[in-house]
Design a protein around this motif. Structure first.
Motif, short mmCIF file in Angstrom:
data_model
loop_
_atom_site.label_atom_id
_atom_site.label_comp_id
_atom_site.label_asym_id
_atom_site.label_seq_id
_atom_site.Cartn_x
_atom_site.Cartn_y
_atom_site.Cartn_z
N ASP A 97 0.87 -1.16 0.00
CA ASP A 97 0.00 0.00 0.00
C ASP A 97 0.92 1.23 0.00
N ASP A 138 -0.23 5.06 0.80
CA ASP A 138 -0.51 6.12 1.78
C ASP A 138 -0.58 5.56 3.20
N ASP A 139 0.19 6.13 4.07
CA ASP A 139 0.31 5.74 5.48
C ASP A 139 1.01 4.40 5.68
N THR A 140 1.54 3.85 4.57
CA THR A 140 2.38 2.65 4.68
C THR A 140 3.82 3.04 4.30
N ASP A 146 -1.53 -0.41 5.90
CA ASP A 146 -1.86 0.13 7.22
C ASP A 146 -3.33 -0.05 7.59
N ASP A 159 -6.67 -3.61 3.58
CA ASP A 159 -5.37 -4.12 3.13
C ASP A 159 -5.13 -5.57 3.58
#
Ligand SMILES: [Mg+2]
Length: 237
Positions: free
Chosen positions: A9, A11-13, A190, A195
């Motif tokens: 992933d 975004d935010d990962t 995340d 996910d």
């Protein structure tokens, strides 16, 4: 059979979108709009509300990626009473949002653990990305934060694929891009449901990156949990 490929992933990962709040506030201030809100929290609250609502319309196929940006802009400016009657034209709304993105690009950053982890994993694994976004947008973002060389053209995004995570098909398309079977591939993200559980249900190895160490989801059997990308290599063996 061992894991031979890793899909991530974004975004935010890999990408720290936590810096988004500062970018939004700085852009609104630059446009002279921040004082239209009661305070910074109100500005961010409205920004997030509009993003969530219109991005969902992009993910379900109702709006193009560019159209959700225009809709967010139109509604934001209408809600604070600055747009002209009838709202902004497509061109005006696109230009306003492009201004925000230019501003945002200047402050973009990966998580500090992202590049070191990818560098360590690249020799042993095929790497790719599966993201609920626009391919061009994510390619530019990964390029901007220096991670694109790890993935090359192995970027599967929901706009081109035609379905969004947690649909099994987009995870399977990622496996195809790596030239591997689902049971040979781990997915790292995340969002527990979208996910990790989504990937697990599609037959991949689902890894939940729980950066905040919440463990709140009451982890399903079959989903692995890591708290930092530093832990990934050890967790794969
Ligand atoms: Mg994410």
């Amino acid at each position: 059979m061992p894991i031979r490929g890793l899909l991530f992933d974004v975004d935010d990962t890999l990408f720290d979108s936590g810096s988004e709040a500062a970018s939004v506030l700085a852009y609104l201030r630059m446009r002279g709009l921040l004082d239209r809100f009661g305070d910074s929290a109100a500005a961010l609250g409205l920004w997030r509300e509009l993003k969530e609502r219109h991005y969902a319309r992009f993910l379900n196929g109702e709006l193009t990626f560019a159209a959700q940006q225009r809709e967010r802009t139109r509604e934001l400016l209408a809600r604070i009473g600055t747009s002209t009657e009838g709202g902004l034209s497509d061109q005006e709304a696109s230009a306003w949002f492009a201004g925000y993105q230019t501003h945002r690009h200047a402050t973009r950053a990966p998580f500090p653990d992202a590049e070191p982890a990818l560098r360590k994993l690249a020799p042993g694994f095929r790497l790719g990305v599966v993201s609920n976004s626009s391919t061009d947008h994510q390619r530019r973002k990964l390029d901007g934060i220096g991670l694109l060389p790890y993935f090359g053209d192995r970027l599967i995004c929901s706009d081109q694929h035609g379905a969004a995570k947690p649909a099994a098909s987009i995870f399977l398309a990622g496996c195809t891009a790596l030239g591997l079977q689902p049971h040979e591939v781990a997915y790292i993200g995340d969002n527990y449901e979208t996910d990790a559980v989504g990937a697990h249900r599609a037959g991949l190895h689902g890894f939940w990156l729980d950066r905040a160490n919440t463990n709140a989801a009451g982890v399903d059997t079959g989903v692995r949990v890591i708290h930092s990308l530093d832990e990934l290599q050890a967790a794969l063996t």
